[in-house]
Design a protein around this motif. Structure first.
Motif, PDB file in Angstrom:
ATOM      1  N   LEU A   4      -1.978  -0.511   2.628  1.00  0.00           N
ATOM      2  CA  LEU A   4      -1.246  -1.803   1.959  1.00  0.00           C
ATOM      3  C   LEU A   4      -0.292  -2.315   2.952  1.00  0.00           C
ATOM      4  CD1 LEU A   4      -2.367  -0.731  -0.845  1.00  0.00           C
ATOM      5  CD2 LEU A   4      -0.048  -1.311  -1.610  1.00  0.00           C
ATOM      6  N   LYS A   5       0.368  -1.326   3.911  1.00  0.00           N
ATOM      7  CA  LYS A   5       1.217  -1.673   4.713  1.00  0.00           C
ATOM      8  C   LYS A   5       0.492  -2.813   5.927  1.00  0.00           C
ATOM      9  CE  LYS A   5       4.731   0.474   7.978  1.00  0.00           C
ATOM     10  NZ  LYS A   5       5.122   1.733   8.572  1.00  0.00           N
ATOM     11  N   SER A   6      -0.801  -2.381   6.386  1.00  0.00           N
ATOM     12  CA  SER A   6      -1.566  -3.372   7.231  1.00  0.00           C
ATOM     13  C   SER A   6      -1.737  -4.832   6.565  1.00  0.00           C
ATOM     14  CB  SER A   6      -2.818  -2.491   7.507  1.00  0.00           C
ATOM     15  OG  SER A   6      -3.671  -2.568   6.311  1.00  0.00           O
ATOM     16  N   LEU A   7      -1.650  -5.049   5.110  1.00  0.00           N
ATOM     17  CA  LEU A   7      -1.878  -6.243   4.729  1.00  0.00           C
ATOM     18  C   LEU A   7      -1.014  -7.375   5.067  1.00  0.00           C
ATOM     19  CD1 LEU A   7      -3.245  -5.007   1.076  1.00  0.00           C
ATOM     20  CD2 LEU A   7      -4.577  -5.610   3.363  1.00  0.00           C
ATOM     21  N   ASP A   8      -1.374  -8.608   5.014  1.00  0.00           N
ATOM     22  CA  ASP A   8      -0.443  -9.706   5.223  1.00  0.00           C
ATOM     23  C   ASP A   8       0.239  -9.886   3.831  1.00  0.00           C
ATOM     24  OD1 ASP A   8      -1.854 -11.435   3.373  1.00  0.00           O
ATOM     25  OD2 ASP A   8      -3.058 -12.076   5.106  1.00  0.00           O
ATOM     26  N   SER A   9       1.272 -10.550   3.668  1.00  0.00           N
ATOM     27  CA  SER A   9       2.146 -10.780   2.485  1.00  0.00           C
ATOM     28  C   SER A   9       1.282 -11.111   1.107  1.00  0.00           C
ATOM     29  CB  SER A   9       3.235 -11.837   2.775  1.00  0.00           C
ATOM     30  OG  SER A   9       4.185 -11.287   3.722  1.00  0.00           O
ATOM     31  N   PHE A  42      -0.870  -8.157   0.325  1.00  0.00           N
ATOM     32  CA  PHE A  42      -0.136  -7.446  -0.244  1.00  0.00           C
ATOM     33  C   PHE A  42       0.245  -7.389  -1.641  1.00  0.00           C
ATOM     34  CE2 PHE A  42       4.083  -5.295  -1.198  1.00  0.00           C
ATOM     35  CZ  PHE A  42       3.691  -4.118  -0.839  1.00  0.00           C
ATOM     36  N   ASP A  43       0.804  -8.752  -1.796  1.00  0.00           N
ATOM     37  CA  ASP A  43       1.334  -8.922  -3.152  1.00  0.00           C
ATOM     38  C   ASP A  43       0.069  -8.624  -4.452  1.00  0.00           C
ATOM     39  OD1 ASP A  43       3.669  -9.911  -2.163  1.00  0.00           O
ATOM     40  OD2 ASP A  43       3.325 -11.904  -2.705  1.00  0.00           O
ATOM     41  N   THR A  44      -1.025  -9.032  -3.865  1.00  0.00           N
ATOM     42  CA  THR A  44      -2.029  -8.766  -4.873  1.00  0.00           C
ATOM     43  C   THR A  44      -2.410  -7.305  -4.995  1.00  0.00           C
ATOM     44  OG1 THR A  44      -3.222 -10.947  -4.390  1.00  0.00           O
ATOM     45  CG2 THR A  44      -4.429  -9.275  -5.272  1.00  0.00           C
ATOM     46  N   ALA A  45      -2.625  -6.556  -3.827  1.00  0.00           N
ATOM     47  CA  ALA A  45      -2.664  -5.109  -3.870  1.00  0.00           C
ATOM     48  C   ALA A  45      -1.917  -4.312  -4.603  1.00  0.00           C
ATOM     49  CB  ALA A  45      -3.128  -4.580  -2.466  1.00  0.00           C
ATOM     50  N   TYR A  46      -0.326  -4.637  -4.234  1.00  0.00           N
ATOM     51  CA  TYR A  46       0.901  -3.956  -4.866  1.00  0.00           C
ATOM     52  C   TYR A  46       0.679  -3.965  -6.179  1.00  0.00           C
ATOM     53  CZ  TYR A  46       5.693  -3.162  -5.695  1.00  0.00           C
ATOM     54  OH  TYR A  46       6.755  -2.660  -6.527  1.00  0.00           O
ATOM     55  N   VAL A  47       0.663  -5.276  -6.741  1.00  0.00           N
ATOM     56  CA  VAL A  47       0.625  -5.336  -8.151  1.00  0.00           C
ATOM     57  C   VAL A  47      -0.365  -4.623  -8.781  1.00  0.00           C
ATOM     58  CG1 VAL A  47       0.439  -7.008 -10.246  1.00  0.00           C
ATOM     59  CG2 VAL A  47       1.725  -7.623  -8.055  1.00  0.00           C
ATOM     60  N   GLN A  48      -1.765  -4.661  -8.302  1.00  0.00           N
ATOM     61  CA  GLN A  48      -2.862  -4.089  -8.692  1.00  0.00           C
ATOM     62  C   GLN A  48      -2.678  -2.351  -8.764  1.00  0.00           C
ATOM     63  OE1 GLN A  48      -6.166  -5.229  -5.940  1.00  0.00           O
ATOM     64  NE2 GLN A  48      -6.801  -6.612  -7.883  1.00  0.00           N
ATOM     65  N   LYS A  58       9.310  -8.927  -5.463  1.00  0.00           N
ATOM     66  CA  LYS A  58      10.549  -8.252  -4.847  1.00  0.00           C
ATOM     67  C   LYS A  58      11.733  -7.771  -5.924  1.00  0.00           C
ATOM     68  CE  LYS A  58      10.474 -10.173  -0.398  1.00  0.00           C
ATOM     69  NZ  LYS A  58      11.011 -10.705   0.744  1.00  0.00           N
ATOM     70  N   ASP A  59      11.686  -8.506  -7.003  1.00  0.00           N
ATOM     71  CA  ASP A  59      12.645  -8.033  -8.231  1.00  0.00           C
ATOM     72  C   ASP A  59      12.090  -6.831  -8.977  1.00  0.00           C
ATOM     73  OD1 ASP A  59      14.543 -10.047  -7.591  1.00  0.00           O
ATOM     74  OD2 ASP A  59      13.642 -11.542  -9.084  1.00  0.00           O
ATOM     75  N   PHE A  60      10.786  -6.837  -9.164  1.00  0.00           N
ATOM     76  CA  PHE A  60      10.119  -5.825  -9.791  1.00  0.00           C
ATOM     77  C   PHE A  60      10.285  -4.666  -8.832  1.00  0.00           C
ATOM     78  CE2 PHE A  60       6.238  -3.169 -10.093  1.00  0.00           C
ATOM     79  CZ  PHE A  60       6.318  -2.848 -11.449  1.00  0.00           C
ATOM     80  N   ALA A  61      10.000  -4.701  -7.670  1.00  0.00           N
ATOM     81  CA  ALA A  61      10.255  -3.450  -6.703  1.00  0.00           C
ATOM     82  C   ALA A  61      11.624  -3.074  -6.776  1.00  0.00           C
ATOM     83  CB  ALA A  61       9.632  -3.851  -5.322  1.00  0.00           C
ATOM     84  N   GLN A  62      12.613  -3.877  -6.629  1.00  0.00           N
ATOM     85  CA  GLN A  62      13.796  -3.280  -6.840  1.00  0.00           C
ATOM     86  C   GLN A  62      13.987  -2.518  -8.240  1.00  0.00           C
ATOM     87  OE1 GLN A  62      16.386  -3.410  -4.186  1.00  0.00           O
ATOM     88  NE2 GLN A  62      16.876  -1.861  -5.647  1.00  0.00           N
ATOM     89  N   ARG A  63      13.856  -2.958  -9.249  1.00  0.00           N
ATOM     90  CA  ARG A  63      13.828  -2.128 -10.404  1.00  0.00           C
ATOM     91  C   ARG A  63      12.890  -0.991 -10.613  1.00  0.00           C
ATOM     92  NH1 ARG A  63      12.619  -7.560 -12.546  1.00  0.00           N
ATOM     93  NH2 ARG A  63      10.528  -6.855 -13.160  1.00  0.00           N
ATOM     94  N   ASP A  64      11.878  -1.019  -9.789  1.00  0.00           N
ATOM     95  CA  ASP A  64      11.170   0.261  -9.762  1.00  0.00           C
ATOM     96  C   ASP A  64      11.724   1.255  -9.053  1.00  0.00           C
ATOM     97  OD1 ASP A  64       8.357   1.483 -10.363  1.00  0.00           O
ATOM     98  OD2 ASP A  64       8.546   1.652  -8.248  1.00  0.00           O
ATOM     99  N   LEU A 108       8.367  -0.692   0.456  1.00  0.00           N
ATOM    100  CA  LEU A 108       7.521  -1.518   1.410  1.00  0.00           C
ATOM    101  C   LEU A 108       7.348  -3.069   0.696  1.00  0.00           C
ATOM    102  CD1 LEU A 108       5.798  -1.849   3.843  1.00  0.00           C
ATOM    103  CD2 LEU A 108       3.664  -0.994   2.374  1.00  0.00           C
ATOM    104  N   ALA A 109       7.324  -3.199  -0.626  1.00  0.00           N
ATOM    105  CA  ALA A 109       7.387  -4.676  -1.325  1.00  0.00           C
ATOM    106  C   ALA A 109       8.535  -5.257  -1.015  1.00  0.00           C
ATOM    107  CB  ALA A 109       7.080  -4.275  -2.720  1.00  0.00           C
ATOM    108  N   LEU A 110       9.578  -4.782  -0.762  1.00  0.00           N
ATOM    109  CA  LEU A 110      10.786  -5.525  -0.583  1.00  0.00           C
ATOM    110  C   LEU A 110      10.909  -6.210   0.725  1.00  0.00           C
ATOM    111  CD1 LEU A 110      13.723  -3.019  -1.914  1.00  0.00           C
ATOM    112  CD2 LEU A 110      12.789  -5.231  -2.937  1.00  0.00           C
ATOM    113  N   GLN A 111      10.004  -5.338   1.670  1.00  0.00           N
ATOM    114  CA  GLN A 111       9.779  -5.964   3.015  1.00  0.00           C
ATOM    115  C   GLN A 111       8.707  -7.190   3.207  1.00  0.00           C
ATOM    116  OE1 GLN A 111       9.481  -2.638   5.700  1.00  0.00           O
ATOM    117  NE2 GLN A 111      11.087  -1.640   5.021  1.00  0.00           N
ATOM    118  N   LYS A 112       7.635  -6.738   2.563  1.00  0.00           N
ATOM    119  CA  LYS A 112       6.393  -7.490   2.950  1.00  0.00           C
ATOM    120  C   LYS A 112       6.183  -8.436   1.717  1.00  0.00           C
ATOM    121  CE  LYS A 112       2.764  -5.925   4.576  1.00  0.00           C
ATOM    122  NZ  LYS A 112       2.413  -5.994   6.132  1.00  0.00           N
ATOM    123  N   ALA A 113       6.641  -8.301   0.461  1.00  0.00           N
ATOM    124  CA  ALA A 113       6.075  -9.351  -0.597  1.00  0.00           C
ATOM    125  C   ALA A 113       6.377 -10.646  -0.312  1.00  0.00           C
ATOM    126  CB  ALA A 113       6.846  -8.579  -1.859  1.00  0.00           C
ATOM    127  N   ALA A 114       5.703 -11.685  -0.699  1.00  0.00           N
ATOM    128  CA  ALA A 114       5.907 -13.174  -0.592  1.00  0.00           C
ATOM    129  C   ALA A 114       6.597 -13.594  -1.699  1.00  0.00           C
ATOM    130  CB  ALA A 114       4.585 -13.811  -0.460  1.00  0.00           C
TER     131      ALA A 114
END
Length: 174
Positions: free
Chosen positions: A106-111, A114-120, A63-69, A52-58
């Motif tokens: 998280l999917k419903s959040l704006d970019s 989302f970044d803040t919530a995803y990292v947390q 996005k790099d972190f998400a790909q490594r994950d 989801l982060a690959l699609q939504k993250a600003a």
């Protein structure tokens, strides 16, 4: 010909019994199996969030972190599946209801949100996983599972640290 059939039957019986034993001859305990199931759910959740982060993250860093994950969880999932199969288990591949609810939020959040919530969420998950990994390392007698957990604990430590750095760098938490 009868000798061949007998050998074939004996081999089949041995192969059927093999999944009950890990490589070191120690079967998984009930606690080990529960750990693997929880880990499979958690891994599916992290991977789904990172996709989801690959699609939504600003943030490109997120996005790099998400790909490594995603890459790390793909490798660990293969190890977990192998351990499970050798022990006659099938691991879940779906999110729990609680995880699905959190994912939908998280999917419903704006970019930016989302970044803040995803990292947390990634920081929280990986810190929690480290605690579970350390507990499992203390209790398991299965060498193959122990190696898997050590690999996972190393990854969780790296990802928790990376999430902390992202949080600081992106001012995700005020």
């Amino acid at each position: 010909m009868n000798k061949f059939r007998l050998t074939l039957v004996a081999s089949a019986c041995l192969l059927a019994a093999a999944p009950a034993f890990a490589q070191n001859g120690v079967t998984l305990s009930r606690q080990d199996k529960q750990f693997l199931r929880r880990d499979a759910h958690g891994s599916a959740y992290e991977k789904a969030l990172s996709e989801l982060a690959l699609q939504k993250a600003a943030s490109p860093e997120i996005k790099d972190f998400a790909q490594r994950d995603i890459s790390a969880h793909t490798q660990l999932n293969q190890q977990a599946q192998q351990i499970a199969q050798q022990n006659g288990m099938t691991l879940p591949g779906k999110l729990t209801k609680k995880q699905q609810t959190r994912f939908n939020h998280l999917k419903s959040l704006d970019s930016k949100a989302f970044d803040t919530a995803y990292v947390q969420e990634m920081k929280r998950i990986n810190q929690s996983d480290r605690t579970e990994d350390q507990r499992e390392l203390q209790s398991t007698q299965n060498a193959q599972l122990k190696q898997f957990v050590q690999n996972g604990e190393t990854m969780d430590a790296e990802h928790a640290d990376a999430a902390q750095k992202l949080q600081t760098a992106n001012n995700a938490v005020k």
